[in-house]
Scaffold this motif. Structure first.
Motif, PDB file in Angstrom:
ATOM      1  N   THR A 177      -4.186 -36.169  22.642  1.00 20.69           N
ATOM      2  CA  THR A 177      -4.373 -35.411  23.777  1.00 20.69           C
ATOM      3  C   THR A 177      -3.658 -34.214  23.955  1.00 20.69           C
ATOM      4  O   THR A 177      -2.712 -34.030  23.164  1.00 20.69           O
ATOM      5  N   PRO A 178      -4.005 -33.467  24.954  1.00 16.44           N
ATOM      6  CA  PRO A 178      -2.958 -32.484  25.297  1.00 16.44           C
ATOM      7  C   PRO A 178      -1.614 -32.756  25.701  1.00 16.44           C
ATOM      8  O   PRO A 178      -1.398 -33.743  25.827  1.00 16.44           O
ATOM      9  N   PRO A 179      -0.540 -31.817  25.630  1.00 14.05           N
ATOM     10  CA  PRO A 179       0.549 -32.439  25.875  1.00 14.05           C
ATOM     11  C   PRO A 179       0.828 -32.852  27.073  1.00 14.05           C
ATOM     12  O   PRO A 179       0.152 -32.837  27.926  1.00 14.05           O
ATOM     13  N   TYR A 180       1.745 -33.826  27.350  1.00 17.31           N
ATOM     14  CA  TYR A 180       2.189 -34.697  28.471  1.00 17.31           C
ATOM     15  C   TYR A 180       3.224 -33.751  29.278  1.00 17.31           C
ATOM     16  O   TYR A 180       4.184 -33.665  28.783  1.00 17.31           O
ATOM     17  N   ARG A 181       3.076 -33.241  30.313  1.00 16.80           N
ATOM     18  CA  ARG A 181       3.871 -32.541  31.170  1.00 16.80           C
ATOM     19  C   ARG A 181       4.586 -33.491  32.139  1.00 16.80           C
ATOM     20  O   ARG A 181       4.032 -33.696  33.618  1.00 16.80           O
ATOM     21  N   SER A 182       5.723 -33.944  31.982  1.00 15.49           N
ATOM     22  CA  SER A 182       6.374 -35.201  32.739  1.00 15.49           C
ATOM     23  C   SER A 182       6.799 -34.345  34.401  1.00 15.49           C
ATOM     24  O   SER A 182       7.245 -33.299  34.383  1.00 15.49           O
ATOM     25  N   TYR A 183       6.238 -35.009  35.299  1.00 18.50           N
ATOM     26  CA  TYR A 183       6.000 -34.247  36.797  1.00 18.50           C
ATOM     27  C   TYR A 183       6.635 -35.137  37.781  1.00 18.50           C
ATOM     28  O   TYR A 183       7.811 -35.099  37.965  1.00 18.50           O
ATOM     29  N   GLY A 184       5.918 -35.828  38.248  1.00 19.32           N
ATOM     30  CA  GLY A 184       6.394 -36.990  39.344  1.00 19.32           C
ATOM     31  C   GLY A 184       6.894 -38.207  38.583  1.00 19.32           C
ATOM     32  O   GLY A 184       6.739 -38.745  37.371  1.00 19.32           O
ATOM     33  N   VAL A 185       7.805 -39.120  39.404  1.00 15.95           N
ATOM     34  CA  VAL A 185       8.273 -40.111  38.937  1.00 15.95           C
ATOM     35  C   VAL A 185       8.558 -41.162  39.979  1.00 15.95           C
ATOM     36  O   VAL A 185       9.170 -40.740  41.043  1.00 15.95           O
ATOM     37  N   ASP A 186       8.557 -42.544  39.662  1.00 15.31           N
ATOM     38  CA  ASP A 186       9.184 -43.516  40.426  1.00 15.31           C
ATOM     39  C   ASP A 186       9.468 -44.522  39.690  1.00 15.31           C
ATOM     40  O   ASP A 186       9.075 -44.812  38.776  1.00 15.31           O
ATOM     41  N   ILE A 187      10.107 -45.479  40.428  1.00 16.15           N
ATOM     42  CA  ILE A 187      10.644 -46.790  39.779  1.00 16.15           C
ATOM     43  C   ILE A 187      10.281 -48.128  40.453  1.00 16.15           C
ATOM     44  O   ILE A 187       9.950 -48.170  41.840  1.00 16.15           O
ATOM     45  N   ALA A 188       9.671 -49.082  39.851  1.00 19.05           N
ATOM     46  CA  ALA A 188       9.375 -50.396  40.461  1.00 19.05           C
ATOM     47  C   ALA A 188      10.581 -51.346  39.946  1.00 19.05           C
ATOM     48  O   ALA A 188      10.226 -51.999  38.880  1.00 19.05           O
ATOM     49  N   PRO A 189      11.662 -51.361  40.448  1.00 18.80           N
ATOM     50  CA  PRO A 189      12.533 -52.275  40.033  1.00 18.80           C
ATOM     51  C   PRO A 189      12.372 -53.605  40.218  1.00 18.80           C
ATOM     52  O   PRO A 189      12.851 -54.569  39.155  1.00 18.80           O
ATOM     53  N   ASP A 190      11.621 -54.330  40.865  1.00 16.82           N
ATOM     54  CA  ASP A 190      11.108 -55.617  40.852  1.00 16.82           C
ATOM     55  C   ASP A 190      10.461 -56.149  39.433  1.00 16.82           C
ATOM     56  O   ASP A 190      10.866 -57.203  39.066  1.00 16.82           O
ATOM     57  N   VAL A 191       9.861 -55.244  38.816  1.00 16.12           N
ATOM     58  CA  VAL A 191       9.102 -55.319  37.695  1.00 16.12           C
ATOM     59  C   VAL A 191       9.918 -54.705  36.264  1.00 16.12           C
ATOM     60  O   VAL A 191       9.247 -54.578  35.347  1.00 16.12           O
ATOM     61  N   ASN A 192      10.846 -53.887  36.750  1.00 15.60           N
ATOM     62  CA  ASN A 192      11.687 -53.150  35.557  1.00 15.60           C
ATOM     63  C   ASN A 192      10.888 -52.175  35.024  1.00 15.60           C
ATOM     64  O   ASN A 192      11.228 -51.868  33.725  1.00 15.60           O
ATOM     65  N   ARG A 193      10.168 -51.400  35.785  1.00 16.76           N
ATOM     66  CA  ARG A 193       9.344 -50.284  35.123  1.00 16.76           C
ATOM     67  C   ARG A 193       9.480 -49.117  35.834  1.00 16.76           C
ATOM     68  O   ARG A 193       9.873 -48.973  37.065  1.00 16.76           O
ATOM     69  N   ILE A 194       9.451 -47.812  35.051  1.00 20.40           N
ATOM     70  CA  ILE A 194       9.444 -46.604  35.552  1.00 20.40           C
ATOM     71  C   ILE A 194       8.104 -45.820  35.278  1.00 20.40           C
ATOM     72  O   ILE A 194       7.634 -46.157  34.200  1.00 20.40           O
ATOM     73  N   VAL A 195       7.473 -45.265  36.019  1.00 18.41           N
ATOM     74  CA  VAL A 195       6.192 -44.535  35.703  1.00 18.41           C
ATOM     75  C   VAL A 195       6.341 -42.937  36.089  1.00 18.41           C
ATOM     76  O   VAL A 195       6.994 -42.746  37.182  1.00 18.41           O
ATOM     77  N   SER A 196       5.784 -42.225  35.086  1.00 19.80           N
ATOM     78  CA  SER A 196       5.887 -40.859  35.467  1.00 19.80           C
ATOM     79  C   SER A 196       4.353 -40.267  35.369  1.00 19.80           C
ATOM     80  O   SER A 196       3.382 -40.914  35.036  1.00 19.80           O
ATOM     81  N   THR A 197       4.177 -38.965  36.014  1.00 19.50           N
ATOM     82  CA  THR A 197       2.940 -38.496  35.948  1.00 19.50           C
ATOM     83  C   THR A 197       2.778 -37.144  35.036  1.00 19.50           C
ATOM     84  O   THR A 197       3.874 -36.828  34.510  1.00 19.50           O
ATOM     85  N   SER A 198       1.689 -36.509  34.893  1.00 13.88           N
ATOM     86  CA  SER A 198       1.594 -35.414  33.901  1.00 13.88           C
ATOM     87  C   SER A 198       0.860 -34.363  34.950  1.00 13.88           C
ATOM     88  O   SER A 198      -0.004 -34.428  34.938  1.00 13.88           O
ATOM     89  N   THR A 199       1.810 -33.206  35.021  1.00 17.66           N
ATOM     90  CA  THR A 199       0.963 -31.867  35.565  1.00 17.66           C
ATOM     91  C   THR A 199       1.932 -30.859  35.309  1.00 17.66           C
ATOM     92  O   THR A 199       3.235 -30.654  35.672  1.00 17.66           O
ATOM     93  N   PRO A 200       1.538 -29.608  34.700  1.00 19.33           N
ATOM     94  CA  PRO A 200       2.484 -28.674  34.558  1.00 19.33           C
ATOM     95  C   PRO A 200       2.568 -27.762  35.735  1.00 19.33           C
ATOM     96  O   PRO A 200       1.586 -27.612  36.548  1.00 19.33           O
ATOM     97  N   MET A 201       3.654 -27.254  35.833  1.00 19.96           N
ATOM     98  CA  MET A 201       3.704 -26.465  36.891  1.00 19.96           C
ATOM     99  C   MET A 201       2.840 -25.034  37.141  1.00 19.96           C
ATOM    100  O   MET A 201       2.479 -24.726  37.961  1.00 19.96           O
ATOM    101  N   ALA A 202       2.909 -24.536  35.712  1.00 22.49           N
ATOM    102  CA  ALA A 202       2.049 -23.566  35.570  1.00 22.49           C
ATOM    103  C   ALA A 202       0.678 -24.139  35.162  1.00 22.49           C
ATOM    104  O   ALA A 202       0.307 -24.743  34.085  1.00 22.49           O
ATOM    105  N   MET A 203      -0.152 -24.497  36.356  1.00 20.05           N
ATOM    106  CA  MET A 203      -1.215 -25.381  35.986  1.00 20.05           C
ATOM    107  C   MET A 203      -2.326 -24.727  35.009  1.00 20.05           C
ATOM    108  O   MET A 203      -3.279 -25.526  34.627  1.00 20.05           O
ATOM    109  N   GLU A 204      -2.452 -23.551  34.620  1.00 16.92           N
ATOM    110  CA  GLU A 204      -3.147 -23.189  33.785  1.00 16.92           C
ATOM    111  C   GLU A 204      -2.889 -23.596  32.295  1.00 16.92           C
ATOM    112  O   GLU A 204      -3.570 -23.743  31.351  1.00 16.92           O
TER     113      GLU A 204
END
Length: 413
Positions: A177-204
């Motif tokens: 795929t195209p590159p992953y641009r790590s953007y948003g992030v949150d943690i679900a400590p009850d299940v020990n998981r961290i999830v991030s999203t992918s959006t470039p600040m320069a959206m083009e």
């Protein structure tokens, strides 16, 4: 004064909403609001800064900027900031364009002190969002590799004192795929998981529309899940933006910048899922930005339509729009932050809108109806909201500033 549009509410409900707002009992109060701000003209000698606003309603300085904490730089594009003050009395903020992270000592909540400037994350650049682990370590998203502009971003693990402990690449060799641009992030400590999203600040910039799931114990990448295309308007999947852990502690919801909504579920299994659950209806409802959650309500600033939309997410698989607040022209709603344990929501506009106020909203927790708190006024102008278009600040006569990230003084639990 901003006008209010109520979608799907009859007059009787409008009346009950007003009564409900008056009857809402807040269970907690913050004393201060911190606003991560950029000097508007970026003149030589000016500084970007963290502003401290007194929000104690019985205080003689209510609505005043009582302190500013400048950083050594200007033009950093003060952007995202930690969502809460930590229990160890520190707070991190991103100076995105300067490729710097700033740490503030919050021991004296009325007078934050800049203690550390992280000038580089080895191997990575352009920090964006932050979240804390239960072990009080900071997880920060990094948009780019420091050496290869075509490579994916990643995550950085930072101690509460500002030491870089670990970095993790978002590169997934199983994905073409195209590159992953790590953007948003949150943690679900009850299940020990961290999830991030992918959006470039320069959206083009090319990027994959996906989420990544990490094991919070060792930061190993477990899964990359591309967002499914919604029928009718596939563009709603573009740019997975902000993500929030839901009340069950083991699932998350995200909004794309194009106002699609996805449920990330089954995080406690070996087969996590991402499912399209909703898209906003109006063609001009685009640029869904930084949301907040109060009870069963997802508060969604929408820049392009100049609205703040409230979704009922009591059933996260089937969100429903229940209220729309239309803002003043020029105030392009972007960054919201809900006060923990209360019904107040602070709101800033996007920097290009030209209206540099910090507004205070109130939500009726029984209906989701929003109103602008007209008691939150600027002592200098008498107008609603605290205006950052001013000549003087506690740190000097540096002129207007652009408010962006918001944090309440109530500490994380």
């Amino acid at each position: 004064m901003p006008s209010t549009q109520r979608n799907g509410l009859v007059n009787a409900l409008v009346l009950s909403t007003a009564i409900g707002l008056c009857a809402t009992i807040a269970s907690a109060h913050s004393d201060y609001l911190y606003v991560w701000s950029g000097d508007a003209d970026k003149a030589a000698g000016d500084k970007d800064f963290l502003a401290t606003v007194d929000i104690r309603e019985d205080s003689p300085s209510f609505g005043q900027v009582i302190a500013t904490t400048p950083v050594p730089d200007v033009g950093t594009m003060p952007h995202h900031i930690e969502p809460t003050v930590s229990q160890s009395d520190d707070l991190f903020a991103s100076g995105f364009m300067a490729n710097k992270i700033y740490r503030f000592d919050m021991s004296d909540l009325a007078n934050p002190i800049l203690t550390t400037t992280i000038s580089a994350i080895p191997g990575w650049k352009m920090s964006h969002s932050f979240i804390r682990t239960p072990e009080n370590q900071l997880i920060g998203t990094m948009q780019y590799s420091a050496t290869d502009p075509e490579a994916s971003g990643g995550l950085a693990v930072i101690s509460s004192g500002g030491e870089v402990l670990q970095t993790v690449s978002a590169e997934d060799p199983t994905m073409d795929t195209p590159p992953y641009r790590s953007y948003g992030v949150d943690i679900a400590p009850d299940v020990n998981r961290i999830v991030s999203t992918s959006t470039p600040m320069a959206m083009e910039t090319p990027s994959v529309d996906a989420v990544q799931i990490f094991d919070a114990s060792d930061m190993s990448l477990l899964k990359t899940l591309q967002l499914p295309k919604p029928e009718g308007d596939p563009s709603r999947m573009r740019h997975p933006f902000e993500i929030r852990t839901l009340a069950d502690g083991k699932s998350m919801m995200l909004n794309t910048f194009q106002c699609g909504f996805y449920l990330v579920d089954n995080l406690d299994t070996d087969a996590p899922t991402v499912e399209f659950v909703y898209a906003m209806k109006k063609p001009n409802q685009r640029a869904c930005s930084v949301p907040s959650i109060v009870g069963n309500y997802w508060i969604m600033p929408v820049q392009k339509s100049n609205e703040v939309v409230v979704l009922d997410i009591s059933d996260p698989g089937a969100p429903k729009e229940v209220f729309t607040l239309t803002m003043d022209e020029g105030f392009s709603p972007h960054y919201s932050a809900a006060e923990p344990g209360n019904n107040r929501i602070a709101l800033t506009g996007f920097m290009g809108g030209g209206d540099f106020r910090v507004l205070m909203l109130r939500i009726d927790e029984s209906t989701g109806a929003l109103s602008i708190d007209e008691s939150f006024t600027d002592p200098n102008t008498g107008g609603v909201g605290v205006d950052f278009k001013r000549a003087m600040w506690p740190h000097g006569a540096t002129g207007p500033a652009i408010p962006h990230g918001i944090v309440w003084s109530t500490k994380a639990k």
